[in-house]
Scaffold this motif. Sequence first.
Motif, PDB file in Angstrom:
ATOM      1  N   THR A   1       0.835  -1.207   0.000  1.00  0.00           N
ATOM      2  CA  THR A   1       0.000   0.000   0.000  1.00  0.00           C
ATOM      3  C   THR A   1       0.864   1.249   0.000  1.00  0.00           C
TER       4      THR A   1
ATOM      5  N   LEU B   1       2.455   1.861  -3.401  1.00  0.00           N
ATOM      6  CA  LEU B   1       1.539   2.302  -4.454  1.00  0.00           C
ATOM      7  C   LEU B   1       0.970   3.697  -4.226  1.00  0.00           C
ATOM      8  N   ARG B   2       1.027   4.177  -3.015  1.00  0.00           N
ATOM      9  CA  ARG B   2       0.410   5.454  -2.659  1.00  0.00           C
ATOM     10  C   ARG B   2       0.859   6.634  -3.545  1.00  0.00           C
TER      11      ARG B   2
ATOM     12  N   ARG C   1       1.932   6.669  -6.660  1.00  0.00           N
ATOM     13  CA  ARG C   1       1.373   6.486  -8.015  1.00  0.00           C
ATOM     14  C   ARG C   1      -0.125   6.794  -8.023  1.00  0.00           C
ATOM     15  N   LEU C   2      -0.826   6.371  -6.978  1.00  0.00           N
ATOM     16  CA  LEU C   2      -2.257   6.641  -6.886  1.00  0.00           C
ATOM     17  C   LEU C   2      -2.519   8.140  -6.798  1.00  0.00           C
ATOM     18  N   ARG C   3      -1.710   8.867  -6.037  1.00  0.00           N
ATOM     19  CA  ARG C   3      -1.851  10.333  -5.960  1.00  0.00           C
ATOM     20  C   ARG C   3      -1.692  10.962  -7.338  1.00  0.00           C
ATOM     21  N   GLU C   4      -0.722  10.476  -8.095  1.00  0.00           N
ATOM     22  CA  GLU C   4      -0.484  11.010  -9.438  1.00  0.00           C
ATOM     23  C   GLU C   4      -1.680  10.746 -10.360  1.00  0.00           C
ATOM     24  N   VAL C   5      -2.207   9.539 -10.325  1.00  0.00           N
ATOM     25  CA  VAL C   5      -3.358   9.187 -11.162  1.00  0.00           C
ATOM     26  C   VAL C   5      -4.578  10.016 -10.760  1.00  0.00           C
ATOM     27  N   ASN C   6      -4.806  10.188  -9.474  1.00  0.00           N
ATOM     28  CA  ASN C   6      -5.936  11.000  -9.007  1.00  0.00           C
ATOM     29  C   ASN C   6      -5.791  12.454  -9.441  1.00  0.00           C
TER      30      ASN C   6
ATOM     31  N   SER D   1      -6.678  12.745 -13.075  1.00  0.00           N
ATOM     32  CA  SER D   1      -8.114  12.636 -13.344  1.00  0.00           C
ATOM     33  C   SER D   1      -8.845  13.927 -12.972  1.00  0.00           C
TER      34      SER D   1
ATOM     35  N   TRP E   1      -6.343  11.938 -18.425  1.00  0.00           N
ATOM     36  CA  TRP E   1      -6.164  10.537 -18.088  1.00  0.00           C
ATOM     37  C   TRP E   1      -4.866  10.010 -18.675  1.00  0.00           C
TER      38      TRP E   1
ATOM     39  N   PHE F   1      -1.394   5.289 -18.480  1.00  0.00           N
ATOM     40  CA  PHE F   1      -1.136   4.865 -17.106  1.00  0.00           C
ATOM     41  C   PHE F   1      -0.005   3.842 -17.011  1.00  0.00           C
TER      42      PHE F   1
END
Length: 86
Positions: free
Chosen positions: A62, A65-66, A68-73, A76, A81, A84
């Motif tokens: 977790t 990955l945190r 990368r998830l911030r970057e994707v959010n 968006s 988009w 990815f």
Amino acid sequence: MQNDGQGDEPMYKRGQLAKDRGRTGRVMDIEGNRVWLRPPGGGREWDAPRERVRPVPEPSATDALRPRLREVNARSRRGRWGDFSG
């Protein structure tokens, strides 16, 4: 980490993360009362007294990955988009 039965000093395993005075490194070797460390991304080894070296917990999946998830959010929210894959 395990205790070697000699007081409160932990036993270190090769490859684990450890910290010495704010510097983080991977344990490369243990020789007597010295622990040899190398920066996680590579670089020059250094040694430190065993009593000064402290364990560093490995990041969980977790935690890894945190960012990368911030970057994707963030993408968006901006409506971008894009790709990815990296």
